[in-house]
Design an enzyme around this catalytic site. Structure first.
Site, PDB file in Angstrom:
ATOM      1  N   GLU A  53       9.238   3.910   8.692  1.00  0.00           N
ATOM      2  CA  GLU A  53       9.553   3.832  10.122  1.00  0.00           C
ATOM      3  C   GLU A  53      11.064   3.806  10.340  1.00  0.00           C
ATOM      4  OE1 GLU A  53       7.582   2.004   8.288  1.00  0.00           O
ATOM      5  OE2 GLU A  53       6.028   0.971   9.429  1.00  0.00           O
ATOM      6  N   ARG A 184      -3.004  10.736 -17.197  1.00  0.00           N
ATOM      7  CA  ARG A 184      -2.058   9.736 -17.728  1.00  0.00           C
ATOM      8  C   ARG A 184      -0.833   9.641 -16.824  1.00  0.00           C
ATOM      9  NH1 ARG A 184      -1.995  11.345 -24.176  1.00  0.00           N
ATOM     10  NH2 ARG A 184      -4.073  10.512 -24.654  1.00  0.00           N
ATOM     11  N   GLU A 264      -9.046   5.065 -22.108  1.00  0.00           N
ATOM     12  CA  GLU A 264      -9.263   6.255 -22.941  1.00  0.00           C
ATOM     13  C   GLU A 264     -10.107   5.958 -24.171  1.00  0.00           C
ATOM     14  OE1 GLU A 264      -6.855   9.509 -23.459  1.00  0.00           O
ATOM     15  OE2 GLU A 264      -5.284   8.889 -22.078  1.00  0.00           O
ATOM     16  N   THR A 268     -16.611   0.970 -27.278  1.00  0.00           N
ATOM     17  CA  THR A 268     -16.710  -0.479 -27.040  1.00  0.00           C
ATOM     18  C   THR A 268     -15.991  -0.854 -25.757  1.00  0.00           C
ATOM     19  OG1 THR A 268     -16.592  -0.727 -29.432  1.00  0.00           O
ATOM     20  CG2 THR A 268     -16.412  -2.734 -28.134  1.00  0.00           C
ATOM     21  N   GLY A 271     -17.960   0.536 -22.747  1.00  0.00           N
ATOM     22  CA  GLY A 271     -19.149  -0.279 -22.471  1.00  0.00           C
ATOM     23  C   GLY A 271     -18.792  -1.629 -21.878  1.00  0.00           C
TER      24      GLY A 271
END
Ligand code: AOF
Ligand code: ZN
Length: 333
Positions: A53, A184, A264, A268, A271
């Site tokens: 602004e 990335r 990435e 494990t 999940g």
């Protein structure tokens, strides 16, 4: 009646996109005179620089008197690194403020009420969704207190991420790799599990395009990291998070100023974040191949994850599917 402001807001959103991603939102502003002509333009150039602004008012000069300010974010009412935009708008003689997204922060939010109290006509919520899309991660951090989490996975059509020997396998093609580098580049941090850091030895940097700053590399987990790993080289900063709980890792990243983190792998990590419902967006790269054996992308999920697909495209020989876990979209309601 907000339709009449759509074009001006689209111009303000285009200006907002010129700003850099920083710890601040990207904001754009246009000033319209009584005939609807644009007499000032401005955008925020990152933390510490003037707000959109103020930049637009400076551009408009005297013509701001009696004019309408169209801005992508509710004008701030606080003194942070710069003064309150509410005051700047009032002092310049702006008589109407049209904004898109509400400012969700405690310090800066509430500018609309300040403006109304000063006799300025205020129209909020114009093209709010389009404006919010410019600051998805920033808005998410303000609302939830944790970074926006993107989970990326590359797999064959039969869901496998490696062949039966389990070693590093190139699954997807060159065009997909470029897309991953783009992801990335859009992220503040790129995270892998310690196991993936050791087995795949990725460098996790943006290499095929220019970036102002490399994203922070994050290795999460309890497994020891041998010296000489590429993720520990000096091409970008690396944070080692000796932790396996996704929520704790995200809190640490938030404190480090991370608004968007790209996961990435490996399986494990994928999940754990999905089970904790701490994934906001999925980017799935599918290679046109079946392997028949080998580990699958997300073994042992505790519960099914319904996904709302937002994009399907061909990328080289691969297929890219983007989507949002449904519980993530529900969070926003
Ligand atoms: C606006 N216009 O262009 C921006 C706003 O400490 P500061 O001065 O950098 O203020 C940052 C906060 O101000 C930021 O968290 C957000 O709430 C708001 N950003 N507000 O009116 C702008 N960039
Ligand atoms: Zn401001």
């Amino acid at each position: 009646m907000t339709g009449q402001w759509s074009d001006a807001m689209a111009a303000a959103i285009a200006l907002a996109r010129l700003g850099p991603r920083s710890e601040n939102p990207r904001v754009g502003c246009v000033i319209l005179d009584a005939s609807g002509a644009v007499v000032g333009r401005g955008h925020h150039r990152g933390a510490g620089s003037p707000h959109a602004e103020v930049a637009a008012l400076a551009d408009a000069g005297e013509r701001a008197h009696g004019a309408t300010a169209v801005v992508t974010l509710e004008p701030c009412r606080h003194t942070g690194r710069t003064g309150p935009c509410t005051e700047a708008l009032i002092d310049a003689g702006i008589t109407r403020v049209v904004f898109a997204e509400e400012d969700p922060t405690r310090e800066a939010g509430g500018g609309a009420a300040v403006l109304r109290d000063a006799g300025v006509e205020v129209v909020g919520g114009v093209e709010a969704e389009a404006a919010a899309a410019v600051n998805t991660a920033w808005t998410h951090v303000q609302r939830t207190g944790r970074p926006w989490v993107v989970l990326k996975l590359a797999q064959t059509l039969d869901g496998r991420v490696a062949d039966a020997r389990g070693g590093p396998t190139a699954i997807t093609g060159a065009a997909s790799r470029a897309a991953v580098h783009q992801l990335r580049a859009e992220s503040d941090a790129v995270l892998v599990g310690a196991n993936t850091a050791v087995v795949d030895d990725p460098q996790l940097t943006v290499r095929d395009q220019h970036v102002e700053h490399q994203p922070l590399r994050v290795v999460m987990g309890l497994r020891a990291l041998p010296v000489g790993l590429r993720v520990l080289d000096d091409s970008a900063p690396t944070l080692i998070v000796r932790e396996h709980r996704p929520a704790v890792a995200l809190a640490l990243l938030r404190d480090a100023g991370v608004h968007q983190v790209l996961l990435e792998g490996g399986p494990t990590v994928a999940g754990a974040f999905l089970d904790a419902r701490l994934v906001d967006e999925l980017v799935w790269l599918l290679a046109p191949r079946l392997l028949g054996s080998g580990p699958v992308s997300v073994p042992g999920l505790m519960a099914p994850v319904p996904v709302s697909v937002t994009q399907v495209s061909r990328i080289g020989d691969d297929v890219l599917v983007r989507g949002r876990p449904l519980w993530s979209t529900e969070l926003e309601r």
